[in-house]
Design a protein around this motif. Structure first.
Motif, PDB file in Angstrom:
ATOM      1  N   ALA A   1       0.837  -1.208   0.000  1.00 62.61           N
ATOM      2  CA  ALA A   1       0.000   0.000   0.000  1.00 62.61           C
ATOM      3  C   ALA A   1       0.868   1.252   0.000  1.00 62.61           C
ATOM      4  O   ALA A   1       0.555   2.248  -0.671  1.00 62.61           O
ATOM      5  N   ALA A   2       1.983   1.202   0.745  1.00 61.64           N
ATOM      6  CA  ALA A   2       2.862   2.377   0.798  1.00 61.64           C
ATOM      7  C   ALA A   2       3.496   2.646  -0.561  1.00 61.64           C
ATOM      8  O   ALA A   2       3.707   3.795  -0.949  1.00 61.64           O
ATOM      9  N   ALA A   3       3.800   1.579  -1.298  1.00 61.27           N
ATOM     10  CA  ALA A   3       4.434   1.744  -2.612  1.00 61.27           C
ATOM     11  C   ALA A   3       3.423   2.144  -3.677  1.00 61.27           C
ATOM     12  O   ALA A   3       3.777   2.755  -4.682  1.00 61.27           O
ATOM     13  N   ALA A   4       2.139   1.804  -3.450  1.00 62.70           N
ATOM     14  CA  ALA A   4       1.148   1.948  -4.519  1.00 62.70           C
ATOM     15  C   ALA A   4       0.762   3.391  -4.816  1.00 62.70           C
ATOM     16  O   ALA A   4       0.348   3.711  -5.921  1.00 62.70           O
ATOM     17  N   LYS A   5       0.872   4.286  -3.836  1.00 59.79           N
ATOM     18  CA  LYS A   5       0.403   5.668  -4.013  1.00 59.79           C
ATOM     19  C   LYS A   5      -1.011   5.673  -4.596  1.00 59.79           C
ATOM     20  O   LYS A   5      -1.274   6.248  -5.661  1.00 59.79           O
ATOM     21  N   ALA A   6      -1.918   5.020  -3.935  1.00 59.36           N
ATOM     22  CA  ALA A   6      -3.319   4.939  -4.375  1.00 59.36           C
ATOM     23  C   ALA A   6      -3.947   6.335  -4.326  1.00 59.36           C
ATOM     24  O   ALA A   6      -3.398   7.244  -3.703  1.00 59.36           O
ATOM     25  N   PRO A   7      -5.110   6.514  -4.968  1.00 58.57           N
ATOM     26  CA  PRO A   7      -5.746   7.838  -4.990  1.00 58.57           C
ATOM     27  C   PRO A   7      -5.993   8.380  -3.575  1.00 58.57           C
ATOM     28  O   PRO A   7      -6.346   7.610  -2.675  1.00 58.57           O
ATOM     29  N   ALA A   8      -5.810   9.679  -3.402  1.00 60.34           N
ATOM     30  CA  ALA A   8      -6.040  10.320  -2.106  1.00 60.34           C
ATOM     31  C   ALA A   8      -7.475  10.037  -1.655  1.00 60.34           C
ATOM     32  O   ALA A   8      -8.387  10.027  -2.468  1.00 60.34           O
ATOM     33  N   GLY A   9      -7.648   9.782  -0.357  1.00 59.11           N
ATOM     34  CA  GLY A   9      -8.990   9.527   0.166  1.00 59.11           C
ATOM     35  C   GLY A   9      -9.376   8.063   0.144  1.00 59.11           C
ATOM     36  O   GLY A   9     -10.377   7.674   0.726  1.00 59.11           O
TER      37      GLY A   9
END
Ligand SMILES: [Zn+2]
Length: 694
Positions: free
Chosen positions: A98-106
């Motif tokens: 999850a830390a590497a993924a930079k998923a959408p804010a929120g």
């Protein structure tokens, strides 16, 4: 209640929401060479030179015990380690991904990544120094009168305790809030206030005169002074004295653990208008307004005596003493997201002195644990999507059904129970809500603001977010499908008032559950855990609630007398165990858990035999089915503790230390037959002395 020793993983330094249960131990696994011989049983870990009737725990675990070191960063190693290690590896992959993924804010994935990233960034934490804490210290310094003191105590109230579901009684805030089903009006929630104000785990650490605990107190006094000095608070040494003095006064008014778990004693409703008369000293208007509880008509004064006592101390103790205590607690509470020197000092006391662990766990492991505790259901949702199979869920549900049936047959067979009591017991069994793996609806984290560069702020915002979530519950009816625990915990739970069972996904794996081994072992491991949780609906706590979750005495006086005589006998059995030369198990403190262990393994044994349909189980590796069952049970409860942690468990935990839980078998007739245990053997109990509760 959860069903394992919480403190093995629960140093409460720098508390996030609460200590996280899965991090038992990254143990060297038990020798697994014997797996070919008997799948799922650690035959090499046994010690066959010890006769089962003399010490069944060592017979099943003696070699394992000699060969398995306690990891340096842990206070214990246990049979939970295998499941815990696997869960930890899974969670590490998930959180780091999850830390590497930079998923959408929120998104929840982004929250997980940001929380972990900030927690791991110790360079940024060090660079900020004590700056994040300073506004709070300034607020404490500015407290000028009792009204302001009450306001501060209200502002810092958090939803951080839970008596009967998680058995979590500790808060370092002056009070703790627990929002849960009202025991008189079970379709609605109420707000219960619990005692707090101590930093050490229990009142006994302040009041126990034994030399070992006196040593802890001396170390603690020095620790408080160092923490205050690290935070830049002037006059740290004198303040440490006054903190210890005030905490000792608070400890004197605290209820004991045993009193805390008495649901009748706890179910005390105080009307809003009467608070000032019931517990004079605290400015209740200021307190409730600051806690956003001003609109309540009443509160549950769970620790009514302690609330009265602490309120009186709010008025009688010098303001300066209170301010010193609050300042120290503020530093301790967030130690893990303050500069490394503070974090290390917290470990010196809570890790080394109180648990005996010589080394600290690595930041990565702690970061994963902290993230999983903080964002429990976001991490849990991702965890079950990735690691939990529908097959395991179905298999576990079928076992639960079989064990509930076994329980039902046992209730039918109780010759002493009156028809009316029996009818309500059976109604209760029918209405148990069983939830396996994960909740049907996931709590949302929408609106929670987490940042990749603000570990301190994240911890603060999270606590406030969870507090608001708890207050929100006061405005709606009870949701009987709600989970209070997360799926990634290697643990199992009974929520007694809700009459519900939660079996988190993470416990449905080896050594508790493995489709590849003989059924006897699955029943002895996860089956006994399931039976344990079912029985909590009928133990000293659960038996106080009816099938609707109302606190109501549904027992005839005769049945109640029989139950209490039987449980008293069991309490005396455990009183006789001495894990430390000068400290025995407290049979009353651990009674509910010991009843659950006994009823659990009994029902699991019955259910397993029923599943055989009258046939004998196959002999595997020279062991009969019954021998496989009991050995597997004893291996599930293998554990070694460092002395300070063992002492802490004996003083504070509702569970007996694991090796003594393994000895539950001496109450089962079938165990005597399986191993040829006879009069004269150390563990032998005459049939009349064997505990028989359900
Ligand atoms: Zn339990």
């Amino acid at each position: 209640m959860p069903d394992r020793n919480a403190p093995s993983s629960a140093p409460h330094w720098g508390g996030l929401l609460r200590a996280f249960a899965f991090a038992v131990a990254l143990a060297a696994a038990a020798p697994l060479a014997a797996q070919e011989a008997v799948p799922g049983l650690d035959a090499a870990g046994m010690d066959r030179s010890v006769r089962p009737g003399d010490d069944f725990y060592r017979h099943a675990n003696g070699t394992w015990e000699r060969q398995t070191p306690i990891p340096g960063d842990r206070g214990s190693v246990s049979g939970f380690a295998i499941a815990a290690r696997r869960a930890e590896a899974q969670l590490t992959a998930l959180v780091q991904g999850a830390a590497a993924a930079k998923a959408p804010a929120g998104s929840d994935l982004r929250r997980i990544g940001d929380f972990y990233t900030a927690y791991l960034d110790t360079a940024a934490i060090a660079a900020r120094g004590m700056a994040p804490l300073r506004p709070l210290l300034a607020r404490i310094e500015a407290i000028g009168d009792r009204r302001a003191l009450a306001r501060y105590i209200g502002e810092t109230l958090r939803a951080d305790v839970d008596v009967i579901n998680e058995g979590d009684l500790f808060t370092d805030n002056v009070f703790g809030l627990w929002v849960d089903q009202d025991f008189n009006r079970p379709t609605w929630n109420s707000a219960a206030l619990l005692q707090g104000g101590l930093a050490l785990p229990d009142r006994s650490y302040y009041l126990d005169p034994s030399p070992k605990i006196a040593e802890v107190r001396a170390a603690y006094r020095a620790h408080v002074a160092r923490m205050l000095a690290l935070a830049g608070v002037p006059g740290a040494a004198e303040k440490a004295d006054s903190v210890l003095a005030l905490e000792t006064r608070i400890a004197r008014v605290h209820a004991t653990r045993e009193e805390s778990w008495d649901v009748v004693k706890g179910n005390v409703h105080w009307a809003r208008a009467d608070l000032a008369a019931r517990a004079p000293g605290l400015d209740w208007d200021a307190f409730l307004a600051a806690a956003e509880l001003a609109s309540l008509d009443s509160i549950v004064a769970w620790h009514s005596g302690a609330i009265r006592g602490i309120s009186a101390l709010v008025a009688s103790e010098p303001l300066a003493s209170w301010k010193a205590l609050l300042a120290y607690h503020a530093v301790e509470h967030r130690a893990d997201v303050l500069p490394p020197a503070v974090d290390r000092e917290a470990f010196e006391l809570f890790g080394k002195t109180l648990s005996g662990a010589p080394e600290r766990a690595g930041r990565v492991g702690r970061g994963v644990e902290a993230t999983s505790a903080a964002l429990g259901f976001a991490v849990g949702r991702a965890y079950v999507q990735r690691y939990f199979s529908a097959g395991a869920r179905e298999r576990a549900r079928a076992m639960v059904a079989g064990i509930i049936q076994a329980f039902d047959r046992r209730i039918d067979a109780l010759d002493w129970m009156a028809p009316a009591t029996r009818a309500e017991a059976k109604a209760k069994l029918r209405t148990i809500r069983v939830s396996v793996g994960y909740p049907d609806r996931w709590p949302s984290y929408d609106g929670l603001d987490l940042r990749a560069d603000d570990a301190y702020g994240n911890a603060e915002r999270l606590e406030r977010f969870e507090y608001r979530r708890a207050l929100e519950k006061l405005r709606r009816p009870v949701d009987r499908d709600e989970w209070t625990v997360t799926p990634q915990q290697v643990n199992a739970f009974n929520l007694p008032a809700m009459n519900a069972l939660n079996f988190p996904a993470a416990i449905l794996q080896p050594p508790f559950f493995d489709p590849a081994r003989p059924d006897a072992m699955n029943y002895a491991a996860i089956g006994a855990v399931i039976g344990h949780e079912v029985s909590h609906s009928f133990d000293t706590v659960g038996a106080a609630f009816d099938s609707q979750g109302r606190l109501r005495n549904w027992w005839t006086p005769e049945d109640s007398a029989h139950f209490s005589a039987a449980t008293t006998r069991l309490a005396r059995q455990y009183d006789a165990y001495r894990p430390l030369p000068e400290l025995a198990i407290n049979g009353n403190l651990t009674l509910a858990e010991n009843i659950a262990d006994l009823a659990g393994v009994t029902a699991a044994y019955d259910a397993w035999r029923a599943s055989l349909g009258g046939r004998e189980a196959p002999v595997v590796g020279g062991l009969t089915g019954d021998q496989q069952f009991f050995l597997s049970f004893a291996q599930t409860w293998r554990a070694k503790y460092r002395e300070p942690l063992l002492r802490r468990i004996l003083l504070t935990d509702g569970h007996s230390p694991a090796p003594f839980r393994a000895l539950t078998v001496r109450n089962l007739d079938a165990w005597y037959d399986a191993f040829g245990v006879r009069p004269g053997d150390a563990l032998y109990l005459a049939p009349a002395d064997r505990g028989r509760i359900w």
